[in-house]
Design an enzyme around this catalytic site. Sequence first.
Site, PDB file in Angstrom:
ATOM      1  CE1 TYR A   1      -3.368  -2.837   0.334  1.00 13.46           C
ATOM      2  CE2 TYR A   1      -2.189  -3.455   2.338  1.00 13.46           C
ATOM      3  CZ  TYR A   1      -3.123  -3.745   1.351  1.00 13.46           C
ATOM      4  OH  TYR A   1      -3.801  -4.933   1.384  1.00 13.46           O
TER       5      TYR A   1
ATOM      6  CB  THR B   1      -7.648   0.120  19.947  1.00 11.28           C
ATOM      7  OG1 THR B   1      -6.581   1.081  19.868  1.00 11.28           O
ATOM      8  CG2 THR B   1      -7.069  -1.272  20.016  1.00 11.28           C
TER       9      THR B   1
END
Length: 329
Positions: free
Chosen positions: A166, A240
């Site tokens: 990426y 998270t």
Amino acid sequence: PSKKGEDFIILRKHVGGGKKAQPNPPKIHEGWWAYKEVVQGSFVPVPSFWGLVNSAWNLCSVGKRQSPVNIETSHMIFDPFLQPIRLNTGGRKVGGTMYNTGRHVSLRLDKEHLVNISGGPMTYSHRLEEIRLHFGSEDGQGSEHLLNGQAFSGEVQLIHYNHELYTNYTEAAKSPNGLVVVSIFMKIAETSNSFLNRMLNRDTITRITYKNDAYLLTTLNIEEIYPETSSFITYDGSMTIPPCFETATWILMNKPVYLTRMQMHSLRLLSQNQPSQIFLSMSDNVRPVQPLNNRCIRTNINFSVQGKDCPNNRGPQWEMKRVVSSRGE
Ligand SMILES: *[C@@H]1O[C@H](CO)[C@@H](O)[C@H](O)[C@H]1NC(C)=O
Ligand SMILES: *[C@@H]1O[C@H](CO)[C@@H](O)[C@H](O)[C@H]1NC(C)=O
Ligand SMILES: *[C@@H]1O[C@H](CO)[C@@H](O)[C@H](O)[C@H]1NC(C)=O
């Protein structure tokens, strides 16, 4: 008419039908979330609401491989095929900028300073994007991951993205095999880790007391943040924070790093807000643990405990069975 309208209906449904509509409905945008109830002002979604207020974040609620988790060491599986983790700094020290984002202490390296890691559970090389600190208002809380139900005083997260597949972090964060987060627990002691000391000494940390404050650091040695151990624990999980994409492989180092009581105190004196606003400590910037479901927690620690087969083990299945049966099954 748009998705945003839908999101807001979901929000109202869950926030409580009885209340009358707020005069200024909260805006749905990528920064509209919090770790805890805000003392003043309007509603901002806390972790249990993240997945409900924005359809782009629904993995936060319905995801089946979310992070953080509680690591039960008795459930870990020894995986003899895990390689050692390799850190590649090119032998250079790096510079970066430390920020108060209102939620975390965040350190980002200068663009020309590339640090990457490979090995461990990784198939690709991953580039360091950000170092993020989570910490508690009291010593027995502050880490996102738990170890046998116990929290540590804080957790350093080194967030890396797959730079082989990426082009940047944003792209990787939403893609398979996108992220690798190295997580290191923080514990209070008499002396401190030398890297943490660079970030948290009084002279430095007080420069980022308020939200959006930034401070430049030079000649950092990333190697120094790693504790002296090659043992780690790994599992597949998520970011998270919203949008909670399930693209992160977590690597928890098997030893903590230390910081002093004074440094911890300085962290607790950081504000989530700008100087003109009320002081609100950044501490307890922690997402609660999420169900492990049927995920495997693998480790390169060779300990003699029985374990079940791990479907995500990279090695041939028969090897794993052999190891399991050699433990006395
Ligand atoms: C793991 O430990 C057992 C018992 O000490 C030993 O027999 C085995 O060779 C070790 N396996 C590896 C891969 O190190
Ligand atoms: C990792 O980073 C270094 C620079 O520190 C770079 O030279 C090297 O090519 C990178 N490794 C990979 C596999 O991309
Ligand atoms: C990341 O890469 C994508 C695709 O190459 C590009 O469209 C996007 O603008 C980049 N984002 C940033 C923040 O650089």
